[in-house]
Scaffold this motif. Sequence first.
Motif, PDB file in Angstrom:
ATOM      1  N   ARG A 185      -3.799  -2.200  15.609  1.00 49.27           N
ATOM      2  CA  ARG A 185      -4.330  -1.427  14.951  1.00 49.27           C
ATOM      3  C   ARG A 185      -3.798  -1.136  12.944  1.00 49.27           C
ATOM      4  N   LEU A 186      -2.622  -1.590  13.648  1.00 46.25           N
ATOM      5  CA  LEU A 186      -1.494  -1.138  11.843  1.00 46.25           C
ATOM      6  C   LEU A 186      -1.853  -2.576  11.518  1.00 46.25           C
ATOM      7  N   ALA A 187      -1.321  -4.121  12.631  1.00 47.18           N
ATOM      8  CA  ALA A 187      -1.089  -5.191  12.097  1.00 47.18           C
ATOM      9  C   ALA A 187      -2.934  -5.517  11.402  1.00 47.18           C
ATOM     10  N   GLY A 188      -4.194  -4.452  12.308  1.00 53.19           N
ATOM     11  CA  GLY A 188      -5.228  -4.794  11.902  1.00 53.19           C
ATOM     12  C   GLY A 188      -5.638  -3.965  10.189  1.00 53.19           C
ATOM     13  N   GLY A 189      -4.822  -3.035   9.749  1.00 50.93           N
ATOM     14  CA  GLY A 189      -4.507  -2.617   8.675  1.00 50.93           C
ATOM     15  C   GLY A 189      -4.093  -3.575   7.077  1.00 50.93           C
ATOM     16  N   LEU A 190      -3.163  -4.196   7.956  1.00 53.30           N
ATOM     17  CA  LEU A 190      -2.175  -4.943   6.838  1.00 53.30           C
ATOM     18  C   LEU A 190      -2.696  -6.525   7.031  1.00 53.30           C
ATOM     19  N   ALA A 191      -3.810  -6.975   7.737  1.00 48.78           N
ATOM     20  CA  ALA A 191      -4.126  -8.466   8.098  1.00 48.78           C
ATOM     21  C   ALA A 191      -4.058  -9.301   6.412  1.00 48.78           C
ATOM     22  N   VAL A 192      -3.616 -10.361   6.324  1.00 50.53           N
ATOM     23  CA  VAL A 192      -3.824 -10.763   5.204  1.00 50.53           C
ATOM     24  C   VAL A 192      -2.451 -10.123   4.277  1.00 50.53           C
ATOM     25  N   ALA A 193      -1.836  -9.246   4.159  1.00 47.34           N
ATOM     26  CA  ALA A 193      -1.257  -8.885   3.377  1.00 47.34           C
ATOM     27  C   ALA A 193      -0.194  -8.719   2.413  1.00 47.34           C
ATOM     28  N   THR A 194       0.355 -10.095   3.750  1.00 56.58           N
ATOM     29  CA  THR A 194       1.316 -10.951   2.609  1.00 56.58           C
ATOM     30  C   THR A 194       1.036 -11.929   3.121  1.00 56.58           C
TER      31      THR A 194
ATOM     32  N   THR B 297      -7.401   1.282   2.243  1.00 58.42           N
ATOM     33  CA  THR B 297      -8.049   1.525   3.895  1.00 58.42           C
ATOM     34  C   THR B 297      -7.726   2.473   4.921  1.00 58.42           C
ATOM     35  N   GLY B 298      -6.657   3.230   4.417  1.00 59.89           N
ATOM     36  CA  GLY B 298      -6.492   4.233   5.019  1.00 59.89           C
ATOM     37  C   GLY B 298      -4.982   4.332   5.962  1.00 59.89           C
ATOM     38  N   THR B 299      -4.386   2.812   5.936  1.00 61.39           N
ATOM     39  CA  THR B 299      -3.028   2.278   6.383  1.00 61.39           C
ATOM     40  C   THR B 299      -2.023   3.063   5.441  1.00 61.39           C
ATOM     41  N   PHE B 300      -0.683   2.769   6.314  1.00 64.83           N
ATOM     42  CA  PHE B 300       0.105   3.317   4.823  1.00 64.83           C
ATOM     43  C   PHE B 300       1.620   2.088   5.405  1.00 64.83           C
ATOM     44  N   LEU B 301       2.315   1.322   4.877  1.00 68.37           N
ATOM     45  CA  LEU B 301       3.036   1.027   5.964  1.00 68.37           C
ATOM     46  C   LEU B 301       4.329   1.458   4.716  1.00 68.37           C
ATOM     47  N   ASN B 302       5.582   2.165   5.213  1.00 64.68           N
ATOM     48  CA  ASN B 302       6.759   2.876   4.201  1.00 64.68           C
ATOM     49  C   ASN B 302       6.303   3.834   2.771  1.00 64.68           C
TER      50      ASN B 302
ATOM     51  N   PRO C 176       0.199   2.814   0.128  1.00 58.89           N
ATOM     52  CA  PRO C 176      -1.108   2.356   0.674  1.00 58.89           C
ATOM     53  C   PRO C 176      -1.195   0.903   1.068  1.00 58.89           C
ATOM     54  N   VAL C 177      -2.488   0.560   1.515  1.00 56.21           N
ATOM     55  CA  VAL C 177      -2.855  -1.110   1.939  1.00 56.21           C
ATOM     56  C   VAL C 177      -4.117  -0.907   1.878  1.00 56.21           C
ATOM     57  N   CYS C 178      -4.051  -1.569   0.192  1.00 58.90           N
ATOM     58  CA  CYS C 178      -5.741  -1.753  -0.686  1.00 58.90           C
ATOM     59  C   CYS C 178      -7.068  -2.009   0.009  1.00 58.90           C
ATOM     60  N   ASP C 179      -8.148  -2.637  -0.262  1.00 56.49           N
ATOM     61  CA  ASP C 179      -9.001  -3.545  -0.081  1.00 56.49           C
ATOM     62  C   ASP C 179      -8.986  -3.860  -1.590  1.00 56.49           C
ATOM     63  N   ILE C 180      -8.997  -5.003  -2.167  1.00 55.12           N
ATOM     64  CA  ILE C 180      -9.345  -5.258  -3.704  1.00 55.12           C
ATOM     65  C   ILE C 180     -10.487  -6.444  -3.650  1.00 55.12           C
TER      66      ILE C 180
END
Length: 385
Positions: free
Chosen positions: A47-56, A82-87, A90-94
């Motif tokens: 689920r975390l990876a799904g929230g971070l997909a293509v984040a980096t 997206t509702g997912t946070f890392l450290n 926020p992880v965002c859709d832009i």
Amino acid sequence: MLRLLASAALGAAIGGLIVSLLGRPDPGMLILGIALGVFLATTTVIRLAGGLAVATPSPAAVREARDGRRLGRARVDAVRQTGTFLNEQPVCDIDVTVVALTGEAWATTVRRIVPLTELPAYRTGCERDVAILIDGGPEIAFADGELSPAEIERLVVPPRSDVPLRPVPPGTRIGGGRRRGPLIGVGRRGRPLRLTLFALVAVGAASVVVLPFRAAVVPTLEAWADGRASVDLRQPDEIETAGRALREAIGHDRVVAITVLPDAVVVDAPISVGAVETDEWTYRGGRVDHDGPARPQPELAAEQFSWDDVSLERLWPAMRSAADESGLPVGDAVARVVRSTDTDVQSETFIRAVGPPEMTFSLSDDYRDAFFRLSAQGVRLDPAG
């Protein structure tokens, strides 16, 4: 890979539950607990990876795009969390509209970790330089400072409604200037194959867990077919199966004591015929365990008797008959088979367990109990013997 691991963990958990139902609660619950822990951990990471997909985007892919002058200008049209946070970031859709140096333009949505301190750089309407990770996009990486003032002035980002929408293919990554995806597609078209593979992995993992306990499968299924929750080893067929397995594991038929429980048969048997040293063996869930030295140890080799001297198949009918006679339930009554005590005061073995083998058990309810003695052949003995 993580989804395959999660499927295997789920299958192992189901296998552990089956093992517990087969009468092996200790290993079954241990396997179930470990497998559930792995399943929860992997699904959380998924689920975390799904929230971070293509984040980096890959630094190598960005460098290659810069070196190849696959550059352009992008306007931020909208930003959504997206509702997912890392450290705690926020992880965002832009939503962006992009125009490349080649003049090609498109709209897409990228997912990025947006540090709170950098939110102004993603305000709606702002324009930024981007590296286009693959010819024709839509994958991009923000790369401020790559375009010259003249290039920025020349590139005009069109309205979003005037360009085609190109979504980033899910589950893909850029490497060597090419888009690379998983062996099994993550979209709708690959869903049947994914589900089939996950199901096969889960069934395989469950089978691996249950396989060592396969001897208990058929008796348990038969018990369920008869409306019983589990195998009752006091019944004739089940106790015969247990006895056969125990004798094979022990290597001979000499025993000092047999204890028959609803879900287990425990035997104290000499380490060899005629030896006094005695070990404990347990049959449970279709498997025999060697539990080490018995406690207490017998004093005489004469306390041993042959398994064939005892008609254990008559134990269950005797229990049912005793229940009908006394009005007490059989319940979880436990039977024990040992030699009777020598009561001859003149004998050298006085008060030693060297007499004929006997079967004994007790029935009880909340108000009373009754004790029953049977000969080795299942014949009722009066209290006086």
